[in-house]
Design an enzyme around this catalytic site. Structure first.
Site, PDB file in Angstrom:
ATOM      1  N   CYS A   5     100.077  30.946 -51.493  1.00 23.04           N
ATOM      2  CA  CYS A   5      98.653  31.262 -51.301  1.00 23.04           C
ATOM      3  C   CYS A   5      97.966  31.362 -52.667  1.00 23.04           C
ATOM      4  O   CYS A   5      96.814  30.945 -52.818  1.00 23.04           O
ATOM      5  CB  CYS A   5      98.482  32.548 -50.500  1.00 23.04           C
ATOM      6  SG  CYS A   5      98.759  32.325 -48.714  1.00 23.04           S
ATOM      7  N   ASP A  28     107.449  20.185 -56.978  1.00 18.00           N
ATOM      8  CA  ASP A  28     108.313  21.363 -57.045  1.00 18.00           C
ATOM      9  C   ASP A  28     108.618  21.671 -58.511  1.00 18.00           C
ATOM     10  O   ASP A  28     108.890  20.766 -59.306  1.00 18.00           O
ATOM     11  CB  ASP A  28     109.625  21.111 -56.270  1.00 18.00           C
ATOM     12  CG  ASP A  28     110.383  22.395 -55.992  1.00 18.00           C
ATOM     13  OD1 ASP A  28     110.441  22.803 -54.824  1.00 18.00           O
ATOM     14  OD2 ASP A  28     110.909  23.004 -56.961  1.00 18.00           O
ATOM     15  N   HIS A  44      97.991  30.372 -44.300  1.00 15.23           N
ATOM     16  CA  HIS A  44      99.334  30.942 -44.412  1.00 15.23           C
ATOM     17  C   HIS A  44     100.049  31.031 -43.063  1.00 15.23           C
ATOM     18  O   HIS A  44      99.524  31.607 -42.105  1.00 15.23           O
ATOM     19  CB  HIS A  44      99.278  32.348 -45.031  1.00 15.23           C
ATOM     20  CG  HIS A  44     100.631  32.952 -45.192  1.00 15.23           C
ATOM     21  ND1 HIS A  44     101.352  32.879 -46.366  1.00 15.23           N
ATOM     22  CD2 HIS A  44     101.443  33.588 -44.310  1.00 15.23           C
ATOM     23  CE1 HIS A  44     102.522  33.466 -46.197  1.00 15.23           C
ATOM     24  NE2 HIS A  44     102.607  33.908 -44.957  1.00 15.23           N
ATOM     25  N   ASN A  82     113.120  24.847 -44.809  1.00 13.50           N
ATOM     26  CA  ASN A  82     114.050  25.959 -44.665  1.00 13.50           C
ATOM     27  C   ASN A  82     113.353  27.098 -43.929  1.00 13.50           C
ATOM     28  O   ASN A  82     112.173  27.367 -44.168  1.00 13.50           O
ATOM     29  CB  ASN A  82     114.516  26.428 -46.049  1.00 13.50           C
ATOM     30  CG  ASN A  82     115.261  25.336 -46.786  1.00 13.50           C
ATOM     31  OD1 ASN A  82     116.018  24.575 -46.187  1.00 13.50           O
ATOM     32  ND2 ASN A  82     115.027  25.223 -48.080  1.00 13.50           N
ATOM     33  N   GLY A  88     117.879  29.584 -45.635  1.00 12.47           N
ATOM     34  CA  GLY A  88     117.774  29.489 -47.099  1.00 12.47           C
ATOM     35  C   GLY A  88     116.349  29.476 -47.620  1.00 12.47           C
ATOM     36  O   GLY A  88     116.092  29.007 -48.729  1.00 12.47           O
ATOM     37  N   HIS A  93     106.129  30.969 -47.073  1.00 15.07           N
ATOM     38  CA  HIS A  93     104.896  30.260 -46.690  1.00 15.07           C
ATOM     39  C   HIS A  93     105.396  28.876 -46.300  1.00 15.07           C
ATOM     40  O   HIS A  93     106.029  28.205 -47.129  1.00 15.07           O
ATOM     41  CB  HIS A  93     103.944  30.198 -47.893  1.00 15.07           C
ATOM     42  CG  HIS A  93     102.633  29.515 -47.658  1.00 15.07           C
ATOM     43  ND1 HIS A  93     101.411  30.113 -47.933  1.00 15.07           N
ATOM     44  CD2 HIS A  93     102.338  28.280 -47.180  1.00 15.07           C
ATOM     45  CE1 HIS A  93     100.438  29.278 -47.633  1.00 15.07           C
ATOM     46  NE2 HIS A  93     100.972  28.141 -47.201  1.00 15.07           N
ATOM     47  N   HIS A  95     106.619  25.421 -45.925  1.00 11.73           N
ATOM     48  CA  HIS A  95     106.557  24.274 -46.830  1.00 11.73           C
ATOM     49  C   HIS A  95     107.600  23.253 -46.423  1.00 11.73           C
ATOM     50  O   HIS A  95     108.714  23.610 -46.029  1.00 11.73           O
ATOM     51  CB  HIS A  95     106.734  24.694 -48.298  1.00 11.73           C
ATOM     52  CG  HIS A  95     107.957  25.520 -48.563  1.00 11.73           C
ATOM     53  ND1 HIS A  95     108.027  26.853 -48.232  1.00 11.73           N
ATOM     54  CD2 HIS A  95     109.151  25.200 -49.116  1.00 11.73           C
ATOM     55  CE1 HIS A  95     109.224  27.313 -48.578  1.00 11.73           C
ATOM     56  NE2 HIS A  95     109.932  26.330 -49.108  1.00 11.73           N
ATOM     57  N   HIS A  97     109.808  20.231 -47.947  1.00 14.41           N
ATOM     58  CA  HIS A  97     110.270  19.554 -49.153  1.00 14.41           C
ATOM     59  C   HIS A  97     110.308  18.059 -48.857  1.00 14.41           C
ATOM     60  O   HIS A  97     110.800  17.652 -47.799  1.00 14.41           O
ATOM     61  CB  HIS A  97     111.701  19.971 -49.512  1.00 14.41           C
ATOM     62  CG  HIS A  97     111.868  21.419 -49.858  1.00 14.41           C
ATOM     63  ND1 HIS A  97     112.000  21.868 -51.151  1.00 14.41           N
ATOM     64  CD2 HIS A  97     111.950  22.529 -49.075  1.00 14.41           C
ATOM     65  CE1 HIS A  97     112.152  23.188 -51.152  1.00 14.41           C
ATOM     66  NE2 HIS A  97     112.130  23.608 -49.905  1.00 14.41           N
TER      67      HIS A  97
HETATM   68  P1  AMP Z   1     112.618  27.314 -50.313  1.00 12.04           P
HETATM   69  O1  AMP Z   1     113.912  27.719 -50.924  1.00 12.04           O
HETATM   70  O2  AMP Z   1     112.747  26.305 -49.214  1.00 12.04           O
HETATM   71  O3  AMP Z   1     111.767  28.504 -49.921  1.00 12.04           O
HETATM   72  O4  AMP Z   1     111.831  26.526 -51.432  1.00 12.04           O
HETATM   73  C1  AMP Z   1     110.994  27.112 -52.368  1.00 12.04           C
HETATM   74  C2  AMP Z   1     110.708  26.065 -53.418  1.00 12.04           C
HETATM   75  O5  AMP Z   1     109.571  26.457 -54.135  1.00 12.04           O
HETATM   76  C3  AMP Z   1     111.848  25.867 -54.418  1.00 12.04           C
HETATM   77  O6  AMP Z   1     112.297  24.510 -54.377  1.00 12.04           O
HETATM   78  C4  AMP Z   1     111.202  26.220 -55.752  1.00 12.04           C
HETATM   79  O7  AMP Z   1     111.666  25.421 -56.811  1.00 12.04           O
HETATM   80  C5  AMP Z   1     109.727  26.008 -55.467  1.00 12.04           C
HETATM   81  N1  AMP Z   1     108.803  26.762 -56.302  1.00 12.04           N
HETATM   82  C6  AMP Z   1     108.853  28.092 -56.576  1.00 12.04           C
HETATM   83  N2  AMP Z   1     107.796  28.434 -57.341  1.00 12.04           N
HETATM   84  C7  AMP Z   1     107.077  27.308 -57.549  1.00 12.04           C
HETATM   85  C8  AMP Z   1     105.878  27.012 -58.272  1.00 12.04           C
HETATM   86  N3  AMP Z   1     105.191  27.949 -58.940  1.00 12.04           N
HETATM   87  N4  AMP Z   1     105.433  25.720 -58.273  1.00 12.04           N
HETATM   88  C9  AMP Z   1     106.110  24.764 -57.613  1.00 12.04           C
HETATM   89  N5  AMP Z   1     107.242  24.980 -56.905  1.00 12.04           N
HETATM   90  C10 AMP Z   1     107.717  26.234 -56.883  1.00 12.04           C
END
Ligand code: AMP
Length: 112
Positions: A5, A28, A44, A82, A88, A93, A95, A97
């Site tokens: 957010c 990422d 959100h 995830n 994991g 929020h 997302h 990948h």
């Molecule tokens: P998850 O483990 O599925 O919740 O993925 C979270 C992802 O967010 C991870 O791949 C992190 O590398 C990525 N991440 C965390 N902080 C940031 C950020 N400030 N900008 C871009 N990606 C981020």
């Protein structure tokens, strides 16, 4: 306010790939493949588990646009989301990948 957010609000910088009124796609920070971007709704939701199916319809269209923009549709890509602790999930929020740019391995049926 959650991390993503804050990214949407511009409080935390991001490398934007694609954006519309409803969704944002950005790189990422810790890429797991040559191309690793995250696709998030601007509203959100804690995870995929709590959304209405209609959101995924719009998100699917947006992901296709991202794949076009990154030029990965011909060679392929992987999308992953995830969900909560056992899935994991680290950022709470929703997302998706998107991994691409090289062979990213097999998750189902892969030999150890
Ligand atoms: P998850 O483990 O599925 O919740 O993925 C979270 C992802 O967010 C991870 O791949 C992190 O590398 C990525 N991440 C965390 N902080 C940031 C950020 N400030 N900008 C871009 N990606 C981020």
């Amino acid at each position: 306010m959650c991390l993503f957010c804050k990214i949407i609000d511009g409080e935390i910088p991001n490398k934007t790939v694609h954006e519309n009124e409803e969704f944002l796609c950005f790189h990422d920070i810790n890429p797991a493949a040559k191309i690793h971007v995250l696709i998030i709704p601007k509203k959100h939701y804690d995870s995929f588990d709590v959304i209405k199916p209609e959101l995924m319809a719009n998100m699917t269209k947006f992901i296709h646009e991202v794949a076009d923009k990154l030029d990965v549709r011909e060679n392929g890509y992987r999308i992953i989301t995830n969900i909560k602790e056992h899935g994991g999930q680290e950022v709470n929020h929703l997302h998706i990948h998107l991994l691409a740019g090289e062979y990213v391995g097999r998750l189902v049926g892969a030999k150890k």
